[in-house]
Design a protein around this motif. Structure first.
Motif, mmCIF file in Angstrom:
data_model
loop_
_atom_site.group_PDB
_atom_site.id
_atom_site.type_symbol
_atom_site.label_atom_id
_atom_site.label_comp_id
_atom_site.label_asym_id
_atom_site.label_seq_id
_atom_site.Cartn_x
_atom_site.Cartn_y
_atom_site.Cartn_z
ATOM 1 N N THR A 83 0.832 -1.206 0.000
ATOM 2 C CA THR A 83 0.000 0.000 0.000
ATOM 3 C C THR A 83 0.863 1.251 0.000
ATOM 4 N N LEU A 84 1.914 1.270 0.827
ATOM 5 C CA LEU A 84 2.808 2.425 0.868
ATOM 6 C C LEU A 84 3.569 2.562 -0.451
ATOM 7 N N ARG A 85 3.960 1.451 -1.036
ATOM 8 C CA ARG A 85 4.671 1.511 -2.323
ATOM 9 C C ARG A 85 3.795 2.137 -3.395
ATOM 10 N N ASN A 86 2.502 1.883 -3.299
ATOM 11 C CA ASN A 86 1.564 2.440 -4.277
ATOM 12 C C ASN A 86 0.965 3.765 -3.822
ATOM 13 N N ASN A 87 1.431 4.292 -2.683
ATOM 14 C CA ASN A 87 0.913 5.560 -2.141
ATOM 15 C C ASN A 87 -0.610 5.544 -2.045
ATOM 16 N N ASP A 88 -1.162 4.468 -1.498
ATOM 17 C CA ASP A 88 -2.614 4.286 -1.461
ATOM 18 C C ASP A 88 -3.133 4.179 -0.025
ATOM 19 N N ALA A 89 -2.573 5.008 0.863
ATOM 20 C CA ALA A 89 -2.947 4.934 2.277
ATOM 21 C C ALA A 89 -4.428 5.217 2.501
ATOM 22 N N TYR A 90 -5.026 6.061 1.680
ATOM 23 C CA TYR A 90 -6.427 6.443 1.873
ATOM 24 C C TYR A 90 -7.342 5.221 1.865
ATOM 25 N N HIS A 91 -7.220 4.382 0.857
ATOM 26 C CA HIS A 91 -8.126 3.250 0.754
ATOM 27 C C HIS A 91 -7.865 2.214 1.841
ATOM 28 N N ALA A 92 -6.610 2.017 2.213
ATOM 29 C CA ALA A 92 -6.301 1.070 3.284
ATOM 30 C C ALA A 92 -6.880 1.544 4.610
ATOM 31 N N LEU A 93 -6.683 2.809 4.939
ATOM 32 C CA LEU A 93 -7.193 3.328 6.209
ATOM 33 C C LEU A 93 -8.717 3.387 6.210
ATOM 34 N N ARG A 94 -9.303 3.700 5.080
ATOM 35 C CA ARG A 94 -10.762 3.732 5.016
ATOM 36 C C ARG A 94 -11.344 2.350 5.316
ATOM 37 N N ALA A 95 -10.646 1.302 4.909
ATOM 38 C CA ALA A 95 -11.132 -0.063 5.130
ATOM 39 C C ALA A 95 -11.157 -0.449 6.599
ATOM 40 N N VAL A 96 -10.368 0.245 7.442
ATOM 41 C CA VAL A 96 -10.306 -0.105 8.870
ATOM 42 C C VAL A 96 -10.699 1.079 9.756
ATOM 43 N N ASP A 97 -11.507 1.986 9.209
ATOM 44 C CA ASP A 97 -11.981 3.158 9.950
ATOM 45 C C ASP A 97 -10.816 3.978 10.500
ATOM 46 N N GLY A 98 -9.787 4.151 9.682
ATOM 47 C CA GLY A 98 -8.604 4.876 10.123
ATOM 48 C C GLY A 98 -8.447 6.264 9.533
ATOM 49 N N LEU A 99 -9.475 6.776 8.861
ATOM 50 C CA LEU A 99 -9.388 8.138 8.328
ATOM 51 C C LEU A 99 -9.871 9.143 9.367
ATOM 52 N N LEU A 100 -9.179 10.264 9.450
ATOM 53 C CA LEU A 100 -9.615 11.390 10.280
ATOM 54 C C LEU A 100 -10.196 12.441 9.355
ATOM 55 N N VAL A 101 -11.465 12.736 9.509
ATOM 56 C CA VAL A 101 -12.160 13.670 8.615
ATOM 57 C C VAL A 101 -12.704 14.828 9.435
ATOM 58 N N THR A 102 -12.240 16.037 9.122
ATOM 59 C CA THR A 102 -12.695 17.232 9.827
ATOM 60 C C THR A 102 -13.463 18.174 8.909
ATOM 61 N N GLY A 103 -13.252 18.041 7.594
ATOM 62 C CA GLY A 103 -13.715 19.057 6.665
ATOM 63 C C GLY A 103 -12.750 20.234 6.698
ATOM 64 N N PRO A 104 -12.851 21.154 5.729
ATOM 65 C CA PRO A 104 -11.977 22.339 5.736
ATOM 66 C C PRO A 104 -12.115 23.099 7.052
ATOM 67 N N THR A 105 -10.988 23.449 7.654
ATOM 68 C CA THR A 105 -11.007 24.034 8.996
ATOM 69 C C THR A 105 -10.957 25.556 9.010
ATOM 70 N N GLY A 106 -10.411 26.167 7.959
ATOM 71 C CA GLY A 106 -10.256 27.615 7.960
ATOM 72 C C GLY A 106 -8.927 28.081 8.489
ATOM 73 N N THR A 107 -8.007 27.150 8.760
ATOM 74 C CA THR A 107 -6.665 27.540 9.188
ATOM 75 C C THR A 107 -5.654 26.674 8.448
ATOM 76 N N ASN A 108 -4.368 26.960 8.638
ATOM 77 C CA ASN A 108 -3.321 26.181 7.967
ATOM 78 C C ASN A 108 -1.972 26.501 8.588
ATOM 79 N N VAL A 109 -1.580 25.725 9.598
ATOM 80 C CA VAL A 109 -0.307 25.945 10.284
ATOM 81 C C VAL A 109 0.446 24.618 10.414
ATOM 82 N N ASN A 110 0.660 23.937 9.294
ATOM 83 C CA ASN A 110 1.365 22.662 9.259
ATOM 84 C C ASN A 110 0.542 21.526 9.854
ATOM 85 N N ASP A 111 1.254 20.470 10.218
ATOM 86 C CA ASP A 111 0.633 19.236 10.690
ATOM 87 C C ASP A 111 1.098 18.935 12.116
#
Length: 413
Positions: free
Chosen positions: A374-402
């Protein structure tokens, strides 16, 4: 026990982002704002542009015209006296070119008594753009830089030389009017000439550096683009006052405060994280393994911005890739690793980041999903979605890194 970790992770994400929303920061910065006797115009660009502009207009009461340029889905309604535009990110598009042209038209032929309130946030390099090469070539160069793993400073060193607005050129276009710039920083160390490629800041990078980056990554450039890399940008501006507000340090501090309130002992590892996302994930997993026998509830925090070297054609983002890479290393532990972008969008996805815990690796294996492949194919989104591992906030209105957090629960082993 894993349910507690996920609940705590969600609470830490919410509290961290809430603490760095730009409204209060804008009000603080505008306490020093002294417009001239002429018109007051507003230009805002970046992922936090709408939120910053709304806070500014609410504070000032009104402006004499303005343009807001933000990412698709980040505008939350009309702002009096201001035209709100949405455009492409991280690859610039025609909508961004058109909106930037409107901003340049707005500030044309200003007088010494006029003032431009310029609100800048991360993402502005793609969103605030009027290219000196064709739009198609600029898009291609941006994709090349993203794919090769160039960091944000290297990307901006190239892009500002191909633009009518970057590298101090927007402030020059506003002259003789004064520019009051309020900058929400998304680059480690807050280098003003690199945040959104510094449209209102003298450029400290050089043509020599730009040409070296092009050679380092073997960028495919037209003759015109290569010629522009050798044209120097403005090194001095006398019509700009700048205030930096908000940073990854505040994001990390807020995360640490919430960790402490939830009963974890927070340890800030760094607020200067800058490496491959998957390496950061493996490192955080290793830290948790080291301390798993301590018998304490611990939270290790790392703020900054990682990079992804594209080797596949999957879907994901740096925060999702960081989290997924940690999963094998914490397998079986009462522990979790999560990472989130403060702007609420991670790569070209609807997720802000990713979450894994000690059960994730086994859950992926049961579904026939290989973390390595999965990492080799840069496909983390689909793997995490399969195990309820996505964090979804929607656009927040700010942007100060991660911010990435590694939680160690009680009786971790």
């Amino acid at each position: 026990m894993k349910e507690i970790l996920r609940r705590d992770a969600d609470a830490i994400v919410r509290a961290s982002i809430q603490a760095v929303l730009p409204d209060k920061a804008i009000r603080r910065a505008l306490a020093e704002f002294r417009p001239g006797p002429g018109r007051t115009l507003l230009v805002a660009a970046g992922k936090a542009a709408w939120q910053m502009a709304r806070a500014a207009v609410d504070t000032l009461g009104a402006v004499d015209g303005g343009v807001v340029i933000t990412k698709y889905g980040h505008s939350k309604g009309p702002i009096p006296g201001v035209q709100c535009c949405e455009a492409g990110h991280p690859v610039p598009d025609d909508a961004g070119f058109f909106a930037t042209a409107r901003a340049l038209e707005l500030v044309r032929n200003l007088t010494v008594g006029d003032t431009v309130l310029f609100l800048l946030s991360g993402g502005g390099s793609a969103l605030f753009e009027q290219p000196l090469v064709s739009g198609a070539e600029l898009q291609d160069i941006t994709r090349q830089l993203l794919a090769c793993g160039a960091d944000i400073v290297q990307m901006n060193t190239i892009r500002k030389r191909l633009s009518r607005v970057k590298g101090g050129r927007f402030a020059r276009a506003c002259a003789p009017a004064k520019v009051f710039a309020v900058v929400l920083s998304d680059i480690l160390g807050d280098p003003l000439d690199m945040i959104a490629s510094g449209p209102a800041c003298p450029d400290h990078s050089t043509c020599k550096q730009a040409l070296a980056i092009a050679e380092q990554y073997d960028l495919k450039l037209s003759d015109e683009a290569r010629r522009l890399l050798a044209v120097e940008t403005p090194k001095a501006l006398d019509n700009v006052t700048t205030r930096v507000t908000g940073s990854v340090r505040e994001l990390c501090a807020a995360a640490a405060d919430r960790c402490r309130a939830l009963g974890y002992e927070p340890v800030l590892l760094t607020d200067q994280l800058c490496c491959e996302a998957r390496e950061a994930g493996r490192f955080l997993a290793g830290v948790l393994r080291t301390h798993a026998g301590d018998g304490r509830r611990l939270a290790f925090l790392a703020g900054g911005e990682t990079v992804v070297h594209l080797t596949g054609s999957g879907l994901g983002g740096r925060n999702q890739e960081l989290a997924l890479a940690a999963a094998p290393g914490i397998a079986g532990l009462n522990a979790a690793v999560f990472s989130v972008g403060s702007d609420g969008t991670d790569g070209p996805t609807d997720a802000a980041g990713g979450y894994v815990d000690g059960d994730t690796a086994a859950a992926l294996e049961r579904r026939g999903i290989s973390v390595y492949e999965t990492l080799r194919n840069n496909d983390a989104y689909h793997a995490l979605r399969a195990v309820d591992g996505l964090l979804v906030t929607g656009p927040t209105g700010t942007n100060v890194n991660d911010v990435a957090v590694a939680l160690l629960g009680e009786n971790a082993i």
